[in-house]
Structure formats: C-alpha cells, structure tokens
Design an enzyme around this catalytic site. Structure first.
Site, PDB file in Angstrom:
ATOM      1  CB  VAL A   1     -13.323   4.484  13.304  1.00 41.36           C
ATOM      2  CG1 VAL A   1     -14.612   5.203  13.500  1.00 41.36           C
ATOM      3  CG2 VAL A   1     -12.328   5.633  13.799  1.00 41.36           C
TER       4      VAL A   1
ATOM      5  CB  THR B   1      -1.057   9.380  17.984  1.00 45.24           C
ATOM      6  OG1 THR B   1      -0.029   9.829  17.209  1.00 45.24           O
ATOM      7  CG2 THR B   1      -0.536   9.419  19.747  1.00 45.24           C
TER       8      THR B   1
ATOM      9  CE1 TYR C   1      -3.787   2.205   0.803  1.00 43.42           C
ATOM     10  CE2 TYR C   1      -2.815   2.958   2.491  1.00 43.42           C
ATOM     11  CZ  TYR C   1      -3.887   3.150   1.504  1.00 43.42           C
ATOM     12  OH  TYR C   1      -4.606   4.304   1.583  1.00 43.42           O
TER      13      TYR C   1
ATOM     14  N   GLY D   1       3.050   1.485  -3.209  1.00 42.95           N
ATOM     15  CA  GLY D   1       2.277   1.668  -4.264  1.00 42.95           C
ATOM     16  C   GLY D   1       1.805   2.927  -4.341  1.00 42.95           C
TER      17      GLY D   1
ATOM     18  CG  ASN E   1      -6.087   7.100  10.163  1.00 41.62           C
ATOM     19  OD1 ASN E   1      -4.841   7.812   9.979  1.00 41.62           O
ATOM     20  ND2 ASN E   1      -6.215   5.861  10.624  1.00 41.62           N
TER      21      ASN E   1
ATOM     22  CG  ASN F   1     -11.982  -3.831  14.008  1.00 40.01           C
ATOM     23  OD1 ASN F   1     -12.701  -4.004  13.010  1.00 40.01           O
ATOM     24  ND2 ASN F   1     -10.796  -4.365  14.215  1.00 40.01           N
TER      25      ASN F   1
HETATM   26  P1  NAD Z   1     -12.752   1.701   0.352  1.00 42.09           P
HETATM   27  O1  NAD Z   1     -12.074   0.241   0.535  1.00 42.09           O
HETATM   28  O2  NAD Z   1     -13.995   2.000   0.855  1.00 42.09           O
HETATM   29  O3  NAD Z   1     -12.649   2.244  -1.168  1.00 42.09           O
HETATM   30  C1  NAD Z   1     -11.968   1.911  -2.365  1.00 42.09           C
HETATM   31  C2  NAD Z   1     -12.791   1.532  -3.395  1.00 42.09           C
HETATM   32  O4  NAD Z   1     -12.164   1.180  -4.448  1.00 42.09           O
HETATM   33  C3  NAD Z   1     -13.738   0.517  -3.346  1.00 42.09           C
HETATM   34  O5  NAD Z   1     -15.030   0.851  -3.588  1.00 42.09           O
HETATM   35  C4  NAD Z   1     -12.969  -0.727  -4.043  1.00 42.09           C
HETATM   36  O6  NAD Z   1     -14.000  -1.520  -4.525  1.00 42.09           O
HETATM   37  C5  NAD Z   1     -12.371  -0.068  -5.255  1.00 42.09           C
HETATM   38  N1  NAD Z   1     -11.572  -0.666  -5.810  1.00 42.09           N
HETATM   39  C6  NAD Z   1     -10.324  -1.449  -5.249  1.00 42.09           C
HETATM   40  N2  NAD Z   1      -9.585  -2.049  -6.262  1.00 42.09           N
HETATM   41  C7  NAD Z   1     -10.065  -1.369  -7.601  1.00 42.09           C
HETATM   42  C8  NAD Z   1      -9.670  -1.450  -8.876  1.00 42.09           C
HETATM   43  N3  NAD Z   1      -8.443  -2.327  -9.054  1.00 42.09           N
HETATM   44  N4  NAD Z   1     -10.230  -1.020  -9.762  1.00 42.09           N
HETATM   45  C9  NAD Z   1     -11.583  -0.516  -9.525  1.00 42.09           C
HETATM   46  N5  NAD Z   1     -12.020  -0.287  -8.318  1.00 42.09           N
HETATM   47  C10 NAD Z   1     -11.161  -0.740  -7.320  1.00 42.09           C
HETATM   48  O7  NAD Z   1     -11.690   2.821   0.735  1.00 42.09           O
HETATM   49  P2  NAD Z   1     -11.920   4.471   1.040  1.00 42.09           P
HETATM   50  O8  NAD Z   1     -11.542   4.515   2.492  1.00 42.09           O
HETATM   51  O9  NAD Z   1     -13.123   4.850   0.528  1.00 42.09           O
HETATM   52  O10 NAD Z   1     -10.586   5.051   0.323  1.00 42.09           O
HETATM   53  C11 NAD Z   1     -10.730   5.739  -0.735  1.00 42.09           C
HETATM   54  C12 NAD Z   1      -9.357   6.082  -1.354  1.00 42.09           C
HETATM   55  O11 NAD Z   1      -8.938   6.977  -0.310  1.00 42.09           O
HETATM   56  C13 NAD Z   1      -8.219   5.000  -1.632  1.00 42.09           C
HETATM   57  O12 NAD Z   1      -7.359   5.117  -2.587  1.00 42.09           O
HETATM   58  C14 NAD Z   1      -7.327   4.947  -0.162  1.00 42.09           C
HETATM   59  O13 NAD Z   1      -6.130   4.851  -0.197  1.00 42.09           O
HETATM   60  C15 NAD Z   1      -7.494   6.406   0.070  1.00 42.09           C
HETATM   61  N6  NAD Z   1      -7.462   7.023   1.469  1.00 42.09           N
HETATM   62  C16 NAD Z   1      -8.301   6.674   2.326  1.00 42.09           C
HETATM   63  C17 NAD Z   1      -8.037   6.975   3.873  1.00 42.09           C
HETATM   64  C18 NAD Z   1      -9.205   6.833   4.758  1.00 42.09           C
HETATM   65  O14 NAD Z   1      -8.838   6.884   5.988  1.00 42.09           O
HETATM   66  N7  NAD Z   1     -10.543   6.341   4.318  1.00 42.09           N
HETATM   67  C19 NAD Z   1      -6.968   7.602   4.187  1.00 42.09           C
HETATM   68  C20 NAD Z   1      -5.728   7.824   3.294  1.00 42.09           C
HETATM   69  C21 NAD Z   1      -6.093   7.303   1.804  1.00 42.09           C
HETATM   70  N1  UDP Z   2      -6.086  -0.784  15.838  1.00 42.81           N
HETATM   71  C1  UDP Z   2      -6.578  -1.352  17.297  1.00 42.81           C
HETATM   72  N2  UDP Z   2      -7.485  -2.297  17.078  1.00 42.81           N
HETATM   73  C2  UDP Z   2      -8.137  -2.477  16.167  1.00 42.81           C
HETATM   74  C3  UDP Z   2      -7.971  -2.014  14.663  1.00 42.81           C
HETATM   75  C4  UDP Z   2      -6.928  -0.934  14.805  1.00 42.81           C
HETATM   76  O1  UDP Z   2      -5.948  -1.032  18.077  1.00 42.81           O
HETATM   77  O2  UDP Z   2      -9.221  -3.277  16.257  1.00 42.81           O
HETATM   78  C5  UDP Z   2      -4.926   0.246  15.944  1.00 42.81           C
HETATM   79  C6  UDP Z   2      -3.701  -0.287  14.739  1.00 42.81           C
HETATM   80  O3  UDP Z   2      -2.881  -0.956  15.337  1.00 42.81           O
HETATM   81  C7  UDP Z   2      -3.482   1.244  14.542  1.00 42.81           C
HETATM   82  C8  UDP Z   2      -4.670   2.196  14.482  1.00 42.81           C
HETATM   83  O4  UDP Z   2      -5.606   1.335  15.224  1.00 42.81           O
HETATM   84  O5  UDP Z   2      -2.312   1.579  15.307  1.00 42.81           O
HETATM   85  C9  UDP Z   2      -5.182   2.534  13.324  1.00 42.81           C
HETATM   86  O6  UDP Z   2      -5.659   1.465  12.579  1.00 42.81           O
HETATM   87  P1  UDP Z   2      -6.400   1.501  11.109  1.00 42.81           P
HETATM   88  O7  UDP Z   2      -6.186   0.042  10.726  1.00 42.81           O
HETATM   89  O8  UDP Z   2      -7.580   1.979  11.489  1.00 42.81           O
HETATM   90  O9  UDP Z   2      -5.343   2.600  10.225  1.00 42.81           O
HETATM   91  P2  UDP Z   2      -3.987   2.646   9.922  1.00 42.81           P
HETATM   92  O10 UDP Z   2      -3.878   4.177  10.394  1.00 42.81           O
HETATM   93  O11 UDP Z   2      -3.091   1.941  10.862  1.00 42.81           O
HETATM   94  O12 UDP Z   2      -3.598   2.416   8.708  1.00 42.81           O
END
Ligand code: NAD
Ligand code: UDP
Length: 326
Positions: free
Chosen positions: A198, A220, A155, A158, A184, A200
């Site tokens: 969150v 954190t 991830y 990538g 997050n 979980n």
């Molecule tokens: P999510 O898993 O709910 O959404 C990702 C979507 O992408 C899903 O609908 C999935 O089916 C689709 N997808 C995955 N692989 C695919 C592919 N090869 N082709 C087409 N569709 C595909 O996750 P999210 O939380 O909505 O995250 C959306 C974006 O934001 C992601 O790129 C993620 O890396 C980025 N992001 C999210 C967070 C967060 O806290 N939610 C934090 C940092 C970055």
């Molecule tokens: N975490 C936890 N319990 C859970 C899931 C996650 O203590 O059931 C912790 C995890 O180890 C990390 C933080 O919560 O330190 C945030 O985890 P998350 O998977 O939401 O996202 P990350 O920021 O690590 O990608």
C-alpha cells in the site's frame, strides 16, 4: 505504577505498548490515552520513530522509553500489548536474526514481565503464521503452510514460536494471554519506504514513478484500515480471561494486487505506469481472513471500506511528501 480508580466503576490502567512508536503502536497509544489510561511506550526505534508519537509527548499520562525488548524489562503494569517487531518484508529481512530474536526473546521477556506482575498480555501475531495457505479463507484452526528455511521464515516462524510461548505461559503459568492474528493493515504513519504494497503503490503513484507489481499481480490480500484494527485489539484486550484466541483481525474483502494498483492509480489520478517485477520467493498467493470468531466473540467487524481507508492513507502520504508535518 499499577491501576487506580479514576471515577465510579471506571479504572485507569497502566498499559505497556511495545513497538509503540511504530505504525500500529502509535495509533494504539493514542486510543489508550483517549480512554484515560496511563501509557508506557517502549521502542528501540528500528522502524518506528519519535515523530509518530510526537503529539503525545506533552500528555502527562504518556511515557516514552527507548528499550529493546530482546532485553528484560522491569515495570509495574496492568496490561501489555506486545507489538515490537519489524513488520514489512523489507524491514524484517534486513536483519533476519534480529527479527527472530525480537519475536522470540521479546515474547519471553514480555511474558516473564506479565507473569511477575500478573498483567494481561496481548500478542500482535500475524496472518503470516498461515504461510502460503492451502485453505481459503483462513480460519484460526488452520495450522498453516510455512517454509521454515525461506526468507520469510525469520518473521513467520518467529511469530509462530511467539504464539507457542504465549500458549505455554498460559497453560504452565496461568498467564492471561490474548493472541491476535493481524492481516494486512494500512493507514497514516505507515513508513513511506517500508516496501509494503500500500505504501509503495501510493508513494509511486503520487511521485509519478512506475508502480512495481510483483509477479503477475493475481496474488490476493485483504486490507484493513488501522482504526478498525485498533478497535479490534482494544475489544480483545477487554474480554474475559477465558478468551485467549487466536483470533483473526482483518478485513475479509479480498483484492488482487493488480486491482489494488489500478484503484490507487485511479484514486490519485496518477500517470504512473504499471511495471512487472519478479515475485519474491514464498510470497503467499492468496490471503483472506475468516472473521467469524471475531464477529461472535468480540462483536467486531471492520467498518471502513477499502476505498475510504485508502483515501485517508493517500491524504497522509500526500502531506508527508509535500513536506507538511504528518
Ligand atoms: P512497525 O514496523 O511500524 O512497528 C513495529 C515497531 O516495533 C517499530 O516502532 C519498531 O521500532 C519497534 N521494534 C522493532 N524491534 C524492536 C525491538 N527489538 N525492541 C523494541 N522495539 C522494537 O510495524 P507495524 O505495522 O506497526 O506492526 C506492529 C506489529 O503488528 C508487529 O508485531 C507486526 O508483526 C504486527 N502485524 C502488523 C501487520 C500490518 O499489516 N501492519 C500485519 C500483521 C502483523
Ligand atoms: N507487492 C507488489 N509490489 C510492491 C510491494 C508488494 O506487487 O511494490 C506485492 C507483494 O509481492 C505481495 C503483496 O504485494 O504479494 C503484499 O506485499 P506486502 O509486502 O505489503 O505484504 P505481505 O502481505 O506480502 O507481507
């Protein structure tokens, strides 16, 4: 079809959202439709679902397309939000090779599309590009501390490679790019089993099972509410071509994971007990965005406090678990 003028000075754009049936993508599609745009939502439904965009299907300006972004896509659009990628550690580690392919091949295909049609393109990058940061809070100039061979690398690396591609397509081909580093984020339509902290903790608290705290809970994170995040993304897309980022978008209020567990127990009135589990490898010990750049460039800062955002997220999971439609 590309943009048409819908009224004086206002332009209806044709906007592609990859990963549009996911958590963040579905909220983004909703907001783009509310602004009068045409939205093409592309998703392979790996972690997203049709249910997330069910309410949009009757809108004649909305189109849902099953497609995997690791394969080329030929469309005519004005703007692209590239969100397709599994985002939770459990999901992205399920098939790590596919995760890297989605970030890297997906970026190449979407940048190729943007180049061919002259579209603006925004990349959903992540705070994970900073790895386990030795600089705190994280500013955009920090290059990060990522283990390139660890279990999070599919991830993190990538997404880092995708950023490289965005900046190279910009420098080499003049593609109009925007790189947003998302911290997050939580809110309704998070996947209940995605393993993120969150979702979980809320699901565990609402069902009365043990709350699984990894490590000692002193690590954190900083939690942004989804509406704030989408507002930041839309503002960023609307900036001029000289604003390319990267820009951090997140809430700078930092909490320990133990504090988060205690707050969720208190807000749900749950009888769940906290139990300790091993900290997964490479789990970042601290994370908090410096959002000075977003404040100055986008006039953006989060408006929803953690407690307020959690109340909406808890309400969503409560309805979901009781079988009511989401
Ligand atoms: P999510 O898993 O709910 O959404 C990702 C979507 O992408 C899903 O609908 C999935 O089916 C689709 N997808 C995955 N692989 C695919 C592919 N090869 N082709 C087409 N569709 C595909 O996750 P999210 O939380 O909505 O995250 C959306 C974006 O934001 C992601 O790129 C993620 O890396 C980025 N992001 C999210 C967070 C967060 O806290 N939610 C934090 C940092 C970055
Ligand atoms: N975490 C936890 N319990 C859970 C899931 C996650 O203590 O059931 C912790 C995890 O180890 C990390 C933080 O919560 O330190 C945030 O985890 P998350 O998977 O939401 O996202 P990350 O920021 O690590 O990608």
């Amino acid at each position: 079809m590309k943009s048409v003028n819908i009224s004086q000075g206002e332009s209806r754009k044709s906007v592609l959202v990859t990963g549009g049936a996911g958590f963040l993508g579905s909220h983004l599609c909703e907001q783009l439709l509310a602004r009068g745009h045409e939205v093409i939502c592309v998703d392979n439904f790996f972690t997203g679902s049709k249910r997330n965009v069910e309410a949009l299907l009757d809108n004649p300006r909305f189109e849902l397309m099953r497609h995997d972004v690791t394969f080329p896509l030929y469309l005519e659009v004005d703007e692209i939000f590239n969100l397709a990628c599994p985002a939770s550690p459990v999901h992205y580690q399920h098939d790590p090779v596919q995760t890297t392919k989605t970030s890297v091949h997906g970026a190449i295909n979407m940048l190729g599309l943007a180049k061919r049609v002259g579209a603006k393109i925004l990349q959903a990058s992540t705070s994970e590009v900073y790895g386990d940061p030795s600089v705190h809070p994280q500013r955009e100039e920090y290059w990060g501390n990522v283990n390139p061979i660890g279990i999070r690398a599919c991830y993190d690396e990538g997404k880092r490679c995708a950023e490289t591609l965005f900046f190279d397509y910009h420098r080499q081909h003049g593609v109009r790019v925007k790189v947003m580093r998302i911290f997050n984020t939580h809110g309704p339509r998070m996947h209940p089993n995605d393993g993120r902290v969150v979702s979980n903790f809320i699901v565990q608290a609402l069902t009365g099972v043990d709350i699984t705290l990894y490590g000692d809970g002193s690590q954190t994170r900083s939690f942004c509410y989804v509406d704030d995040l989408i507002d930041g993304a839309l503002r960023f897309m609307d900036t001029g071509d000289d604003v390319v980022g990267p820009i951090n978008i997140g809430n700078p209020v930092e909490s320990t994971i133990r504090e988060l567990a205690e707050l969720i127990i208190q807000m749900t009135g749950s009888r769940s007990q906290i139990v300790y589990r091993p900290l997964p490898s490479d789990d970042p010990l601290q994370r908090c965005p410096d959002i000075t750049l977003a404040r100055e460039t986008l006039g953006w800062e989060p408006k929803v406090a953690l407690r307020q955002g959690l109340a909406h997220t808890i309400e969503y999971f409560d309805r979901l678990l009781s079988g009511a439609t989401a």
